[in-house]
Design a protein around this motif. Structure first.
Motif, PDB file in Angstrom:
ATOM      1  N   ILE A 167      13.354  14.775  13.934  1.00  0.00           N
ATOM      2  CA  ILE A 167      12.019  15.363  14.107  1.00  0.00           C
ATOM      3  C   ILE A 167      12.141  16.866  14.368  1.00  0.00           C
ATOM      4  O   ILE A 167      11.419  17.676  13.769  1.00  0.00           O
ATOM      5  N   GLU A 168      13.052  17.257  15.249  1.00  0.00           N
ATOM      6  CA  GLU A 168      13.243  18.686  15.548  1.00  0.00           C
ATOM      7  C   GLU A 168      13.612  19.457  14.287  1.00  0.00           C
ATOM      8  O   GLU A 168      13.105  20.554  14.034  1.00  0.00           O
ATOM      9  N   TYR A 169      14.497  18.887  13.474  1.00  0.00           N
ATOM     10  CA  TYR A 169      14.929  19.561  12.250  1.00  0.00           C
ATOM     11  C   TYR A 169      13.766  19.698  11.270  1.00  0.00           C
ATOM     12  O   TYR A 169      13.527  20.775  10.712  1.00  0.00           O
ATOM     13  N   VAL A 170      13.048  18.599  11.048  1.00  0.00           N
ATOM     14  CA  VAL A 170      11.932  18.610  10.102  1.00  0.00           C
ATOM     15  C   VAL A 170      10.860  19.610  10.540  1.00  0.00           C
ATOM     16  O   VAL A 170      10.332  20.361   9.707  1.00  0.00           O
ATOM     17  N   LEU A 171      10.557  19.655  11.816  1.00  0.00           N
ATOM     18  CA  LEU A 171       9.554  20.604  12.309  1.00  0.00           C
ATOM     19  C   LEU A 171       9.997  22.051  12.141  1.00  0.00           C
ATOM     20  O   LEU A 171       9.174  22.941  11.944  1.00  0.00           O
ATOM     21  N   ALA A 172      11.305  22.287  12.198  1.00  0.00           N
ATOM     22  CA  ALA A 172      11.831  23.647  12.072  1.00  0.00           C
ATOM     23  C   ALA A 172      12.087  24.059  10.615  1.00  0.00           C
ATOM     24  O   ALA A 172      12.417  25.217  10.360  1.00  0.00           O
ATOM     25  N   HIS A 173      11.942  23.124   9.682  1.00  0.00           N
ATOM     26  CA  HIS A 173      12.242  23.401   8.275  1.00  0.00           C
ATOM     27  C   HIS A 173      11.048  23.020   7.400  1.00  0.00           C
ATOM     28  O   HIS A 173      10.917  21.856   6.998  1.00  0.00           O
ATOM     29  N   PRO A 174      10.203  23.983   7.084  1.00  0.00           N
ATOM     30  CA  PRO A 174       9.004  23.704   6.272  1.00  0.00           C
ATOM     31  C   PRO A 174       9.298  23.026   4.940  1.00  0.00           C
ATOM     32  O   PRO A 174       8.454  22.286   4.431  1.00  0.00           O
ATOM     33  N   GLU A 175      10.477  23.243   4.390  1.00  0.00           N
ATOM     34  CA  GLU A 175      10.807  22.608   3.112  1.00  0.00           C
ATOM     35  C   GLU A 175      10.897  21.080   3.234  1.00  0.00           C
ATOM     36  O   GLU A 175      10.842  20.360   2.231  1.00  0.00           O
ATOM     37  N   CYS A 176      11.018  20.571   4.456  1.00  0.00           N
ATOM     38  CA  CYS A 176      11.053  19.121   4.694  1.00  0.00           C
ATOM     39  C   CYS A 176       9.650  18.548   4.897  1.00  0.00           C
ATOM     40  O   CYS A 176       9.489  17.336   5.008  1.00  0.00           O
ATOM     41  N   GLN A 177       8.662  19.409   4.937  1.00  0.00           N
ATOM     42  CA  GLN A 177       7.292  18.998   5.238  1.00  0.00           C
ATOM     43  C   GLN A 177       6.476  18.892   3.939  1.00  0.00           C
ATOM     44  O   GLN A 177       5.568  19.668   3.689  1.00  0.00           O
ATOM     45  N   VAL A 178       6.826  17.914   3.128  1.00  0.00           N
ATOM     46  CA  VAL A 178       6.186  17.730   1.825  1.00  0.00           C
ATOM     47  C   VAL A 178       4.909  16.909   2.014  1.00  0.00           C
ATOM     48  O   VAL A 178       4.953  15.744   2.405  1.00  0.00           O
ATOM     49  N   GLU A 179       3.791  17.544   1.731  1.00  0.00           N
ATOM     50  CA  GLU A 179       2.483  16.890   1.872  1.00  0.00           C
ATOM     51  C   GLU A 179       2.329  15.766   0.838  1.00  0.00           C
ATOM     52  O   GLU A 179       2.822  15.870  -0.282  1.00  0.00           O
ATOM     53  N   ASP A 180       1.640  14.720   1.236  1.00  0.00           N
ATOM     54  CA  ASP A 180       1.374  13.592   0.349  1.00  0.00           C
ATOM     55  C   ASP A 180      -0.075  13.150   0.554  1.00  0.00           C
ATOM     56  O   ASP A 180      -0.350  12.128   1.187  1.00  0.00           O
ATOM     57  N   PRO A 181      -1.041  13.934   0.034  1.00  0.00           N
ATOM     58  CA  PRO A 181      -2.454  13.634   0.274  1.00  0.00           C
ATOM     59  C   PRO A 181      -2.888  12.275  -0.262  1.00  0.00           C
ATOM     60  O   PRO A 181      -3.760  11.634   0.324  1.00  0.00           O
ATOM     61  N   ASP A 182      -2.291  11.808  -1.357  1.00  0.00           N
ATOM     62  CA  ASP A 182      -2.656  10.489  -1.897  1.00  0.00           C
ATOM     63  C   ASP A 182      -2.285   9.386  -0.913  1.00  0.00           C
ATOM     64  O   ASP A 182      -3.072   8.469  -0.669  1.00  0.00           O
ATOM     65  N   PHE A 183      -1.093   9.466  -0.347  1.00  0.00           N
ATOM     66  CA  PHE A 183      -0.671   8.465   0.643  1.00  0.00           C
ATOM     67  C   PHE A 183      -1.537   8.553   1.898  1.00  0.00           C
ATOM     68  O   PHE A 183      -1.934   7.534   2.459  1.00  0.00           O
ATOM     69  N   ASP A 184      -1.841   9.762   2.327  1.00  0.00           N
ATOM     70  CA  ASP A 184      -2.675   9.957   3.511  1.00  0.00           C
ATOM     71  C   ASP A 184      -4.046   9.307   3.302  1.00  0.00           C
ATOM     72  O   ASP A 184      -4.547   8.588   4.181  1.00  0.00           O
ATOM     73  N   ARG A 185      -4.622   9.526   2.138  1.00  0.00           N
ATOM     74  CA  ARG A 185      -5.927   8.950   1.798  1.00  0.00           C
ATOM     75  C   ARG A 185      -5.837   7.417   1.755  1.00  0.00           C
ATOM     76  O   ARG A 185      -6.703   6.713   2.258  1.00  0.00           O
ATOM     77  N   TRP A 186      -4.765   6.907   1.149  1.00  0.00           N
ATOM     78  CA  TRP A 186      -4.557   5.452   1.080  1.00  0.00           C
ATOM     79  C   TRP A 186      -4.472   4.860   2.493  1.00  0.00           C
ATOM     80  O   TRP A 186      -5.080   3.821   2.760  1.00  0.00           O
ATOM     81  N   CYS A 187      -3.736   5.518   3.387  1.00  0.00           N
ATOM     82  CA  CYS A 187      -3.635   5.032   4.774  1.00  0.00           C
ATOM     83  C   CYS A 187      -5.021   4.941   5.410  1.00  0.00           C
ATOM     84  O   CYS A 187      -5.366   3.925   6.028  1.00  0.00           O
ATOM     85  N   ASP A 188      -5.805   5.998   5.262  1.00  0.00           N
ATOM     86  CA  ASP A 188      -7.156   6.001   5.828  1.00  0.00           C
ATOM     87  C   ASP A 188      -8.000   4.855   5.283  1.00  0.00           C
ATOM     88  O   ASP A 188      -8.707   4.168   6.026  1.00  0.00           O
ATOM     89  N   GLU A 189      -7.896   4.611   3.981  1.00  0.00           N
ATOM     90  CA  GLU A 189      -8.685   3.545   3.343  1.00  0.00           C
ATOM     91  C   GLU A 189      -8.258   2.166   3.847  1.00  0.00           C
ATOM     92  O   GLU A 189      -9.101   1.325   4.174  1.00  0.00           O
ATOM     93  N   ILE A 190      -6.959   1.929   3.913  1.00  0.00           N
ATOM     94  CA  ILE A 190      -6.454   0.620   4.360  1.00  0.00           C
ATOM     95  C   ILE A 190      -6.809   0.389   5.822  1.00  0.00           C
ATOM     96  O   ILE A 190      -7.263  -0.695   6.203  1.00  0.00           O
ATOM     97  N   ILE A 191      -6.644   1.403   6.647  1.00  0.00           N
ATOM     98  CA  ILE A 191      -6.961   1.271   8.071  1.00  0.00           C
ATOM     99  C   ILE A 191      -8.460   1.018   8.253  1.00  0.00           C
ATOM    100  O   ILE A 191      -8.864   0.174   9.064  1.00  0.00           O
ATOM    101  N   GLU A 192      -9.280   1.690   7.474  1.00  0.00           N
ATOM    102  CA  GLU A 192     -10.729   1.474   7.556  1.00  0.00           C
ATOM    103  C   GLU A 192     -11.084   0.052   7.151  1.00  0.00           C
ATOM    104  O   GLU A 192     -11.916  -0.597   7.789  1.00  0.00           O
ATOM    105  N   LYS A 193     -10.458  -0.474   6.094  1.00  0.00           N
ATOM    106  CA  LYS A 193     -10.701  -1.852   5.667  1.00  0.00           C
ATOM    107  C   LYS A 193     -10.309  -2.853   6.750  1.00  0.00           C
ATOM    108  O   LYS A 193     -10.968  -3.874   6.918  1.00  0.00           O
ATOM    109  N   MET A 194      -9.253  -2.543   7.487  1.00  0.00           N
ATOM    110  CA  MET A 194      -8.782  -3.475   8.524  1.00  0.00           C
ATOM    111  C   MET A 194      -9.732  -3.493   9.725  1.00  0.00           C
ATOM    112  O   MET A 194      -9.745  -4.447  10.484  1.00  0.00           O
ATOM    113  N   LYS A 195     -10.521  -2.436   9.900  1.00  0.00           N
ATOM    114  CA  LYS A 195     -11.491  -2.413  11.007  1.00  0.00           C
ATOM    115  C   LYS A 195     -12.588  -3.413  10.739  1.00  0.00           C
ATOM    116  O   LYS A 195     -13.237  -3.935  11.580  1.00  0.00           O
TER     117      LYS A 195
END
Length: 195
Positions: A167-195
């Motif tokens: 975690i410390e390494y990833v936070l200190a290295h922006p190149e390790c912080q690859v955004e994945d908006p499709d996965f993020d959106r999918w998580c939100d949708e699945i979690i909402e369905k489970m509610k």
């Protein structure tokens, strides 16, 4: 092994389990672009998906510990013709792994437990192979063969220590912080369905 048995070709088969390093946080459920999006969700206080009830036992091995076993087998005449597992003796649950991530970030873990079967059925991600065929099953390994071939092998990086360092390494290295908006959106949708 066939070539070893029939032609004496020197081979050793190495069988690692879930080996991780400083660039990739060990996770059960993540998108195609790696672990960052889950870490980011935890960091931002968003709910995260843990497959099943999170109590499945899993073995994660830091690459520095894997290297000790691997180097000890290289050129080892007693390892020729053998299949050898290299991993830590420590078994942790998925709940513990995700809690280590949250603890490393200094935030509360907001876990949402969802069955692996449901995730596989409601996703384009390969959760059939990666979860149902793998991470949804408890695994505890016998490393006695490795220890007999490499007597000084000891995995010394506990899961909480290795995850914190990652975690410390990833936070200190922006190149390790690859955004994945499709996965993020999918998580939100699945979690909402489970509610």
């Amino acid at each position: 092994m066939k070539l070893y048995r029939e032609e004496n070709f020197p081979v050793t088969i190495i069988r690692p389990s879930h080996t991780y390093d400083e660039r990739s946080v060990p996770l059960g459920v993540h998108g195609d672009k790696g672990s960052w999006q889950v870490v980011k969700r935890i960091k931002e206080g968003k709910p995260v998906i843990i497959h099943g009830d999170g109590t499945t036992l899993w073995t994660i091995t830091h690459n520095s510990d894997f290297a000790k076993g691997f180097v000890g087998l290289m050129g080892n005449i007693h390892a020729i013709g053998e299949a050898v597992q290299i991993m830590s003796d420590e078994s942790v649950t998925w709940n513990q792994i995700y809690q280590c991530i949250a603890d490393s970030l200094g935030v509360e873990l907001k876990a949402v437990h969802i069955s692996s079967e449901y995730l596989a059925a409601h996703s384009d991600y390969d959760f059939t192979g990666s979860l149902i065929g793998d991470k949804a099953n408890s695994v505890v390994f016998d490393c006695s063969k490795l220890k007999s071939l490499v007597p000084d092998f000891v995995a010394t990086k506990r899961a909480d220590q290795g995850i914190r360092e990652t975690i410390e390494y990833v936070l200190a290295h922006p190149e390790c912080q690859v955004e994945d908006p499709d996965f993020d959106r999918w998580c939100d949708e699945i979690i909402e369905k489970m509610k």
